[in-house]
Design a protein around this motif. Structure first.
Motif, PDB file in Angstrom:
ATOM      1  N   VAL A 181       0.837  -1.204   0.000  1.00 49.40           N
ATOM      2  CA  VAL A 181       0.000   0.000   0.000  1.00 49.40           C
ATOM      3  C   VAL A 181       0.870   1.252   0.000  1.00 49.40           C
ATOM      4  O   VAL A 181       0.605   2.212  -0.736  1.00 49.40           O
ATOM      5  CB  VAL A 181      -0.946  -0.002   1.218  1.00 49.40           C
ATOM      6  CG1 VAL A 181      -1.650   1.349   1.365  1.00 49.40           C
ATOM      7  CG2 VAL A 181      -1.979  -1.120   1.084  1.00 49.40           C
ATOM      8  N   SER A 182       1.929   1.243   0.789  1.00 46.19           N
ATOM      9  CA  SER A 182       2.813   2.410   0.861  1.00 46.19           C
ATOM     10  C   SER A 182       3.463   2.701  -0.489  1.00 46.19           C
ATOM     11  O   SER A 182       3.563   3.859  -0.915  1.00 46.19           O
ATOM     12  CB  SER A 182       3.895   2.196   1.921  1.00 46.19           C
ATOM     13  OG  SER A 182       3.329   2.028   3.195  1.00 46.19           O
ATOM     14  N   ILE A 183       3.900   1.656  -1.178  1.00 45.72           N
ATOM     15  CA  ILE A 183       4.560   1.855  -2.467  1.00 45.72           C
ATOM     16  C   ILE A 183       3.574   2.393  -3.500  1.00 45.72           C
ATOM     17  O   ILE A 183       3.901   3.303  -4.281  1.00 45.72           O
ATOM     18  CB  ILE A 183       5.207   0.545  -2.934  1.00 45.72           C
ATOM     19  CG1 ILE A 183       6.461   0.270  -2.100  1.00 45.72           C
ATOM     20  CG2 ILE A 183       5.549   0.584  -4.421  1.00 45.72           C
ATOM     21  CD1 ILE A 183       7.196  -0.985  -2.472  1.00 45.72           C
ATOM     22  N   ILE A 184       2.369   1.854  -3.522  1.00 43.03           N
ATOM     23  CA  ILE A 184       1.363   2.361  -4.465  1.00 43.03           C
ATOM     24  C   ILE A 184       1.045   3.827  -4.178  1.00 43.03           C
ATOM     25  O   ILE A 184       0.943   4.654  -5.094  1.00 43.03           O
ATOM     26  CB  ILE A 184       0.084   1.510  -4.381  1.00 43.03           C
ATOM     27  CG1 ILE A 184       0.369   0.095  -4.882  1.00 43.03           C
ATOM     28  CG2 ILE A 184      -1.034   2.152  -5.194  1.00 43.03           C
ATOM     29  CD1 ILE A 184       0.828   0.023  -6.315  1.00 43.03           C
ATOM     30  N   GLY A 188       1.913   6.724  -6.768  1.00 45.03           N
ATOM     31  CA  GLY A 188       0.785   7.513  -7.240  1.00 45.03           C
ATOM     32  C   GLY A 188       0.931   8.985  -6.889  1.00 45.03           C
ATOM     33  O   GLY A 188       0.665   9.859  -7.710  1.00 45.03           O
ATOM     34  N   GLY A 189       1.386   9.248  -5.657  1.00 44.10           N
ATOM     35  CA  GLY A 189       1.605  10.632  -5.254  1.00 44.10           C
ATOM     36  C   GLY A 189       2.687  11.304  -6.064  1.00 44.10           C
ATOM     37  O   GLY A 189       2.590  12.482  -6.415  1.00 44.10           O
ATOM     38  N   THR A 210      13.949   7.899  -4.060  1.00 47.91           N
ATOM     39  CA  THR A 210      13.836   8.166  -2.625  1.00 47.91           C
ATOM     40  C   THR A 210      12.443   7.827  -2.116  1.00 47.91           C
ATOM     41  O   THR A 210      12.281   7.246  -1.037  1.00 47.91           O
ATOM     42  CB  THR A 210      14.174   9.634  -2.322  1.00 47.91           C
ATOM     43  OG1 THR A 210      15.504   9.914  -2.781  1.00 47.91           O
ATOM     44  CG2 THR A 210      14.087   9.924  -0.837  1.00 47.91           C
ATOM     45  N   LEU A 211      11.432   8.172  -2.887  1.00 52.89           N
ATOM     46  CA  LEU A 211      10.060   7.854  -2.493  1.00 52.89           C
ATOM     47  C   LEU A 211       9.796   6.350  -2.606  1.00 52.89           C
ATOM     48  O   LEU A 211       9.105   5.775  -1.761  1.00 52.89           O
ATOM     49  CB  LEU A 211       9.072   8.632  -3.358  1.00 52.89           C
ATOM     50  CG  LEU A 211       9.062  10.156  -3.154  1.00 52.89           C
ATOM     51  CD1 LEU A 211       8.134  10.822  -4.168  1.00 52.89           C
ATOM     52  CD2 LEU A 211       8.631  10.506  -1.740  1.00 52.89           C
ATOM     53  N   ASP A 212      10.335   5.724  -3.639  1.00 53.34           N
ATOM     54  CA  ASP A 212      10.105   4.289  -3.835  1.00 53.34           C
ATOM     55  C   ASP A 212      10.647   3.457  -2.680  1.00 53.34           C
ATOM     56  O   ASP A 212      10.026   2.476  -2.264  1.00 53.34           O
ATOM     57  CB  ASP A 212      10.773   3.826  -5.135  1.00 53.34           C
ATOM     58  CG  ASP A 212       9.885   4.029  -6.345  1.00 53.34           C
ATOM     59  OD1 ASP A 212       8.693   4.347  -6.164  1.00 53.34           O
ATOM     60  OD2 ASP A 212      10.377   3.881  -7.482  1.00 53.34           O
ATOM     61  N   TYR A 213      11.811   3.840  -2.156  1.00 51.45           N
ATOM     62  CA  TYR A 213      12.448   3.036  -1.112  1.00 51.45           C
ATOM     63  C   TYR A 213      12.058   3.477   0.299  1.00 51.45           C
ATOM     64  O   TYR A 213      12.434   2.819   1.272  1.00 51.45           O
ATOM     65  CB  TYR A 213      13.967   3.089  -1.264  1.00 51.45           C
ATOM     66  CG  TYR A 213      14.461   2.351  -2.488  1.00 51.45           C
ATOM     67  CD1 TYR A 213      14.256   0.983  -2.619  1.00 51.45           C
ATOM     68  CD2 TYR A 213      15.119   3.019  -3.519  1.00 51.45           C
ATOM     69  CE1 TYR A 213      14.692   0.298  -3.745  1.00 51.45           C
ATOM     70  CE2 TYR A 213      15.561   2.338  -4.649  1.00 51.45           C
ATOM     71  CZ  TYR A 213      15.344   0.977  -4.752  1.00 51.45           C
ATOM     72  OH  TYR A 213      15.779   0.300  -5.857  1.00 51.45           O
ATOM     73  N   SER A 262      -0.310  -5.697 -15.769  1.00 47.73           N
ATOM     74  CA  SER A 262      -0.438  -4.242 -15.726  1.00 47.73           C
ATOM     75  C   SER A 262       0.710  -3.649 -14.919  1.00 47.73           C
ATOM     76  O   SER A 262       1.422  -4.359 -14.206  1.00 47.73           O
ATOM     77  CB  SER A 262      -1.775  -3.847 -15.092  1.00 47.73           C
ATOM     78  OG  SER A 262      -1.815  -4.251 -13.726  1.00 47.73           O
ATOM     79  N   SER A 263       0.887  -2.340 -15.056  1.00 45.15           N
ATOM     80  CA  SER A 263       1.989  -1.694 -14.329  1.00 45.15           C
ATOM     81  C   SER A 263       1.825  -1.868 -12.827  1.00 45.15           C
ATOM     82  O   SER A 263       2.803  -2.129 -12.104  1.00 45.15           O
ATOM     83  CB  SER A 263       2.045  -0.204 -14.689  1.00 45.15           C
ATOM     84  OG  SER A 263       0.815   0.442 -14.362  1.00 45.15           O
TER      85      SER A 263
END
Length: 425
Positions: A181-184, A188-189, A210-213, A262-263
């Protein structure tokens, strides 16, 4: 938040961090050419290596906050990460970029390269940060650590969280769902808010990475805050989870299942595989490295030097050997081996022997100052011991590993008593 006990040691995390750092040499050697073997290594690395590195960073960053307080931890982190970052960026990266450009494109002089007199669409990796992007992420995470520790401490103490993490199946389900959920949300953000605002990463800053990890860094913080319950459940072998995650990842990348292709499906299957392989790597490492190992400590100490210098030396060696982008895995392996040799020698015979170089390339600044907990309380000094070994909490800070320092026994101490290892900032 539970304070870190003096005898809390995570030698297996230090070993994993060093391995992940050293693995970057193989990954960046793959940029020399188009070889399926080294590209396969780079792909496999992308599935877990940096995610696990940042997870360990979060774990040991939370430990440092518990030991030394948020303000002192942030100051030390900014110095020990920022100084090597700036020195390497200024002193090594321009030449490394020039060598990389000339390796993949028609040769130009160093001055012409700096002035941008190059071909319109040059080949090769030419982002100014090169391998240093992870230090930018660490600097951002250092600033976020006190807030993350405070927020997740409240989560850990909540009844809902306690119920959701009772028993290993619930622990793993909660971790997997939370990370997914955090990664999505992060991705998305980023696409919804960041990309329209900046168009692309300014100055090649790794905003998206940075956001991805960040979810993995936060997972590391959570694992430390609830380490008595969560960590034993997390780092137990999970071969079935790994097998299922591997099949789902293969199905998503091959397009066998429409939804997974899908992505979003690819992202979720990769995330599940990352968590699964992390659990099993932690389990293996905790059994292979249950205590201090001199070789592991040395490799962990040297890994930061190797990582900072390796990209430069990869292209120096490839240029000296007159290789070109058509080289295959045997030549890449030779460059990799020579790069390890040169960078380890540089660390052992140059960096280690100079306090100044250890500061600017390894971030080894004197600990100094008062050590306190979250509220700046003064801790009683530990009793001196016959033999004292110093090891760091380096999983969050690759620059903070230290060699062992053996002190002669004090005459008034029991010679049979052995002081335990302590993590230091």
């Amino acid at each position: 938040m539970a304070r870190s006990a003096p005898d809390d040691h995570y030698h297996h995390l230090d070993a994993l961090r060093g391995i992940f750092m050293l693995g970057g040499v193989f990954v960046h050697a793959s940029t020399l050419g188009d070889d399926p073997v080294f590209h396969g290594i780079a792909y496999a690395s992308g599935l877990f290596r940096m995610a696990d590195f940042f997870l360990i960073s979060g774990f040991l960053s939370a430990m440092l906050v518990g030991k030394y307080g948020p303000a002192r931890t942030v100051r030390r982190r900014l110095a020990s990460v920022g100084v090597p970052f700036l020195c390497t960026l200024v002193l090594l990266n321009p030449t490394a970029l020039w060598l990389s450009y000339n390796f993949h494109n028609p040769d130009v002089s160093f001055l012409d390269f700096l002035h941008g007199r190059t071909v319109p669409e040059p080949a090769g990796e030419l982002r100014w940060l090169l391998q240093l992007w992870f230090l930018v992420a660490l600097l951002v995470y250092a600033l976020c650590t006190p807030a993350a520790v405070s927020l997740l401490s409240r989560v850990v103490s909540s009844p809902v969280y306690r119920r959701a993490t009772t028993g290993r199946p619930r622990v793993m389900a909660t971790i997997i769902v939370s990370v997914m959920v955090s990664i999505i949300v992060m991705r998305g953000g980023y696409r919804a808010a960041v990309v329209p605002a900046i168009g692309s990463d300014p100055l090649d800053l790794p905003v998206e990475e940075t956001l991805d990890y960040l979810p993995f860094f936060l997972l590391g913080v959570l694992l430390h805050l609830d380490r008595r319950r969560l960590l034993p459940a997390f780092q137990r072998p999970a071969p079935i989870l790994l097998a299922v995650a591997g099949v789902l990842l293969l199905a998503s990348t091959r397009g066998w299942v429409g939804g997974l292709a899908s992505s979003t499906g690819v992202v979720l299957s990769r995330t599940l595989f990352t968590v699964a392989i992390t659990v099993n790597l932690f389990a293996v490492a905790s059994r292979l490295v249950p205590g201090p190992r001199p070789a592991v400590r040395y490799l962990s100490d040297a890994s930061y030097t190797v990582y900072l210098f390796h990209y430069f030396w990869i292209y120096v060696i490839a240029t000296l050997l007159s290789f070109d982008p058509s080289l295959r895995w045997p030549q890449m392996l030779l460059v990799t081996a020579l790069t390890f040799g040169v960078t380890f020698a540089l660390h052992h015979f140059v960096i280690l022997r100079s306090p100044f170089l250890r500061k600017i390339f390894n971030g080894k600044f004197p600990a100094g100052g008062r050590q306190g907990g979250r509220h700046g309380d003064r801790r009683p000094a530990a009793a001196p011991a016959a033999r004292t070994a110093t090891v760091t909490a380096a999983g969050s800070e690759p620059e903070r590993t230290q060699p062992l320092r053996w002190l002669p026994p004090a005459p008034h101490l029991d010679p049979e008593r052995t002081q335990q290892l302590h993590w230091i900032l």
